[in-house]
Design a protein around this motif. Structure first.
Motif, PDB file in Angstrom:
ATOM      1  N   PHE A 183      67.921 101.527  51.198  1.00  0.00           N
ATOM      2  CA  PHE A 183      67.330 100.291  51.683  1.00  0.00           C
ATOM      3  C   PHE A 183      68.413  99.233  51.874  1.00  0.00           C
ATOM      4  O   PHE A 183      69.298  99.075  51.043  1.00  0.00           O
ATOM      5  CB  PHE A 183      66.274  99.775  50.709  1.00  0.00           C
ATOM      6  CG  PHE A 183      65.009 100.572  50.713  1.00  0.00           C
ATOM      7  CD1 PHE A 183      64.232 100.671  51.852  1.00  0.00           C
ATOM      8  CD2 PHE A 183      64.583 101.232  49.568  1.00  0.00           C
ATOM      9  CE1 PHE A 183      63.058 101.408  51.862  1.00  0.00           C
ATOM     10  CE2 PHE A 183      63.407 101.964  49.560  1.00  0.00           C
ATOM     11  CZ  PHE A 183      62.650 102.053  50.717  1.00  0.00           C
ATOM     12  N   THR A 184      68.309  98.510  52.973  1.00  0.00           N
ATOM     13  CA  THR A 184      69.244  97.447  53.290  1.00  0.00           C
ATOM     14  C   THR A 184      68.488  96.128  53.393  1.00  0.00           C
ATOM     15  O   THR A 184      67.268  96.081  53.276  1.00  0.00           O
ATOM     16  CB  THR A 184      69.967  97.726  54.617  1.00  0.00           C
ATOM     17  OG1 THR A 184      68.981  97.829  55.666  1.00  0.00           O
ATOM     18  CG2 THR A 184      70.761  99.018  54.555  1.00  0.00           C
ATOM     19  N   GLY A 185      69.228  95.053  53.649  1.00  0.00           N
ATOM     20  CA  GLY A 185      68.607  93.747  53.804  1.00  0.00           C
ATOM     21  C   GLY A 185      68.426  93.041  52.473  1.00  0.00           C
ATOM     22  O   GLY A 185      69.000  93.419  51.451  1.00  0.00           O
ATOM     23  N   LYS A 186      67.614  91.995  52.481  1.00  0.00           N
ATOM     24  CA  LYS A 186      67.436  91.151  51.317  1.00  0.00           C
ATOM     25  C   LYS A 186      66.181  91.533  50.532  1.00  0.00           C
ATOM     26  O   LYS A 186      65.263  92.136  51.064  1.00  0.00           O
ATOM     27  CB  LYS A 186      67.344  89.684  51.748  1.00  0.00           C
ATOM     28  CG  LYS A 186      68.588  89.166  52.460  1.00  0.00           C
ATOM     29  CD  LYS A 186      68.417  87.704  52.856  1.00  0.00           C
ATOM     30  CE  LYS A 186      69.665  87.181  53.543  1.00  0.00           C
ATOM     31  NZ  LYS A 186      69.509  85.753  53.938  1.00  0.00           N
ATOM     32  N   ILE A 187      66.169  91.150  49.274  1.00  0.00           N
ATOM     33  CA  ILE A 187      64.946  91.270  48.478  1.00  0.00           C
ATOM     34  C   ILE A 187      63.973  90.215  49.001  1.00  0.00           C
ATOM     35  O   ILE A 187      64.301  89.027  49.018  1.00  0.00           O
ATOM     36  CB  ILE A 187      65.232  91.039  46.988  1.00  0.00           C
ATOM     37  CG1 ILE A 187      66.256  92.054  46.472  1.00  0.00           C
ATOM     38  CG2 ILE A 187      63.938  91.123  46.172  1.00  0.00           C
ATOM     39  CD1 ILE A 187      66.700  91.802  45.045  1.00  0.00           C
ATOM     40  N   PRO A 188      62.797  90.595  49.445  1.00  0.00           N
ATOM     41  CA  PRO A 188      61.907  89.643  50.110  1.00  0.00           C
ATOM     42  C   PRO A 188      61.297  88.635  49.138  1.00  0.00           C
ATOM     43  O   PRO A 188      60.932  88.982  48.014  1.00  0.00           O
ATOM     44  CB  PRO A 188      60.823  90.535  50.721  1.00  0.00           C
ATOM     45  CG  PRO A 188      60.801  91.738  49.846  1.00  0.00           C
ATOM     46  CD  PRO A 188      62.211  91.957  49.390  1.00  0.00           C
ATOM     47  N   ASN A 189      61.184  87.401  49.577  1.00  0.00           N
ATOM     48  CA  ASN A 189      60.542  86.369  48.760  1.00  0.00           C
ATOM     49  C   ASN A 189      59.063  86.653  48.537  1.00  0.00           C
ATOM     50  O   ASN A 189      58.463  86.127  47.600  1.00  0.00           O
ATOM     51  CB  ASN A 189      60.702  84.997  49.417  1.00  0.00           C
ATOM     52  CG  ASN A 189      62.097  84.438  49.235  1.00  0.00           C
ATOM     53  OD1 ASN A 189      62.720  84.605  48.180  1.00  0.00           O
ATOM     54  ND2 ASN A 189      62.615  83.773  50.250  1.00  0.00           N
ATOM     55  N   SER A 190      58.479  87.505  49.400  1.00  0.00           N
ATOM     56  CA  SER A 190      57.051  87.807  49.264  1.00  0.00           C
ATOM     57  C   SER A 190      56.723  88.514  47.962  1.00  0.00           C
ATOM     58  O   SER A 190      55.570  88.587  47.564  1.00  0.00           O
ATOM     59  CB  SER A 190      56.583  88.668  50.449  1.00  0.00           C
ATOM     60  OG  SER A 190      57.345  89.861  50.534  1.00  0.00           O
ATOM     61  N   ILE A 191      57.762  89.000  47.264  1.00  0.00           N
ATOM     62  CA  ILE A 191      57.519  89.661  45.979  1.00  0.00           C
ATOM     63  C   ILE A 191      57.008  88.670  44.939  1.00  0.00           C
ATOM     64  O   ILE A 191      56.480  89.043  43.894  1.00  0.00           O
ATOM     65  CB  ILE A 191      58.811  90.361  45.498  1.00  0.00           C
ATOM     66  CG1 ILE A 191      58.482  91.444  44.474  1.00  0.00           C
ATOM     67  CG2 ILE A 191      59.806  89.349  44.937  1.00  0.00           C
ATOM     68  CD1 ILE A 191      59.641  92.322  44.131  1.00  0.00           C
ATOM     69  N   GLU A 192      57.147  87.381  45.223  1.00  0.00           N
ATOM     70  CA  GLU A 192      56.679  86.350  44.298  1.00  0.00           C
ATOM     71  C   GLU A 192      55.194  86.496  43.973  1.00  0.00           C
ATOM     72  O   GLU A 192      54.742  86.139  42.880  1.00  0.00           O
ATOM     73  CB  GLU A 192      56.920  84.972  44.911  1.00  0.00           C
ATOM     74  CG  GLU A 192      56.389  83.816  44.089  1.00  0.00           C
ATOM     75  CD  GLU A 192      56.490  82.486  44.814  1.00  0.00           C
ATOM     76  OE1 GLU A 192      56.309  81.450  44.161  1.00  0.00           O
ATOM     77  OE2 GLU A 192      56.747  82.501  46.037  1.00  0.00           O
ATOM     78  N   SER A 193      54.429  87.032  44.913  1.00  0.00           N
ATOM     79  CA  SER A 193      52.982  87.106  44.718  1.00  0.00           C
ATOM     80  C   SER A 193      52.561  88.222  43.764  1.00  0.00           C
ATOM     81  O   SER A 193      51.399  88.320  43.401  1.00  0.00           O
ATOM     82  CB  SER A 193      52.288  87.306  46.072  1.00  0.00           C
ATOM     83  OG  SER A 193      52.730  88.511  46.680  1.00  0.00           O
TER      84      SER A 193
END
Length: 392
Positions: A223-233
């Motif tokens: 997996f590449t890219g950033k850790i998504p902020n959507s994980i906050e939920s």
């Protein structure tokens, strides 16, 4: 019953044959697939003492068969390939040898393929990776396969925003299962999930998976890219493992809002920036590993962070603060690859997570490695919406 009833060989329009859990011995006679070649829908012969097929056909000639159950017999020789129409093939617990024929690639309709506890050898056909949109259960454990596991199509990180079942606290104890095949031979075939996972240094086996368990393991992929902020939920998430990938960017400060988090592992990535001070507020955090990244700045202090040792931070040349000192240089980062694992660890770990879409609960899985000590099953369960559409 020790043999097939004599009168059955004169039936040429059989649709479903139920002779499982008897004591039928010897070979499966040729008339079973020749007499009802165009009518047979399901064959249930598990739990007998069958040793193989008469004349050993390479591919069984039924034209509309949907289910073939041969589990827990004494089937010997090479694996017989089911017809292209087959949805479920159960052949675990036999004595079959040799490699899986590439002809299995023609059975593209497969939803379930169980071949565990045999003596199969060689490489796993790469075409199984192309079945992953429809294949819900793949069980190959306790054989003698070698080589690499076919790459499956994993789960993009941006799909995190759709995972509703980990967003809310679950108060009612329920166990996860799924209907695999609806209405074949008058039966609805369902499957309970069972997994073995490691959390907080302890290995636990679950014969049934509670809806209270919320683990996400995406480790040892690419997996590449950033850790998504959507994980906050994911307010109810207990364990998050994104280690041994190629993730970049910084650690999102919103991780500090996951108040139920007990284990957080993002080691062996390309993450940069500081460890957010907000993580120090995670009162249940017992496992923390950010080693072998490119993190900088001071280590958060207080609460749980007073308990983590040097191993949690090693391989980050510019981190400082307790338990490290700013003059201390942690060991250099190893290459980001699976080379650190020997061949015995190069297996696919599957951690089941509950995933909700809209108002419906759907069960999915996350792929990773380290099966040798962390997961006793190789199960692939893909989203059920597609199956439901097919069966309407």
């Amino acid at each position: 019953m020790t043999k097939f009833p004599h009168f059955l060989q004169f039936q040429d329009e059989l649709e479903d044959l139920f002779r499982d859990d008897n004591r039928i011995e010897g070979l499966i006679p040729e008339w079973i697939w020749n007499k009802s070649k165009e009518s047979m829908d399901s064959v249930w012969l598990g739990g007998n003492q069958l040793t193989g097929f008469e004349h050993n056909p390479v591919v069984l000639p039924w034209t509309r068969l949907r289910l073939l159950a041969l589990w827990n017999n004494m089937m010997e020789g090479s694996l017989t390939v089911p017809p292209a129409s087959t949805l479920a093939y159960f052949a675990s617990g036999n004595r079959m040898t040799g490699e899986i024929s590439h002809l299995i690639c023609n059975v593209k309709s497969l939803i379930v393929l169980e071949l565990s506890d045999n003596n199969l050898v060689g490489k796993i056909p790469s075409c199984l990776g192309n079945f992953s949109n429809d294949l819900m259960i793949l069980d190959l454990k306790r054989n003698n396969f070698k080589g690499s596991i076919p790459e499956m199509r994993d789960l993009p990180l941006e799909h995190f925003k759709n995972c509703d079942a980990m967003k809310f606290k679950v108060d009612k104890l329920e166990y996860m299962n799924t209907i695999i095949l609806p209405s074949i031979g008058g039966w609805i075939l369902s499957q309970d999930y069972d997994i073995t996972i490691t959390n907080k240094g302890t290995t636990l086996s679950y014969e049934k998976v509670s809806s209270l368990i919320t683990f996400v393991d995406l480790s040892s992929n690419k997996f590449t890219g950033k850790i998504p902020n959507s994980i906050e939920s994911f307010k109810n998430l207990h364990s998050l493992n994104l280690s041994n990938n190629i993730l970049s960017g910084s650690i999102p400060t919103v991780i500090g809002n996951l108040t139920a988090l007990e284990s957080f592992d993002i080691s062996q990535n390309n993450l940069t920036g500081k460890i957010p001070q907000q993580l120090a507020g995670l009162g249940f955090l017992a496992i923390f590993d950010v080693s072998f990244n490119h993190l900088t700045g001071p280590i958060p202090q207080g609460k749980q962070f007073n308990l983590f040792q040097n191993d949690s931070y090693k391989g980050n040349m510019a981190l400082c603060g307790s338990p490290l000192s700013c003059g201390e240089q942690p060991t250099p980062s190893p290459p980001l690859s699976s080379e650190k694992n020997d061949d015995s660890d190069s297996f696919l770990t599957v951690i089941i997570v509950s995933i909700g879409f809209g108002s419906r609960l759907i069960i999915g899985i996350i792929y990773g490695r380290k099966l040798a000590t962390r997961c006793s099953e190789y199960i692939i369960i893909w989203f059920l919406l597609k199956l439901k559409k097919k069966t309407k």
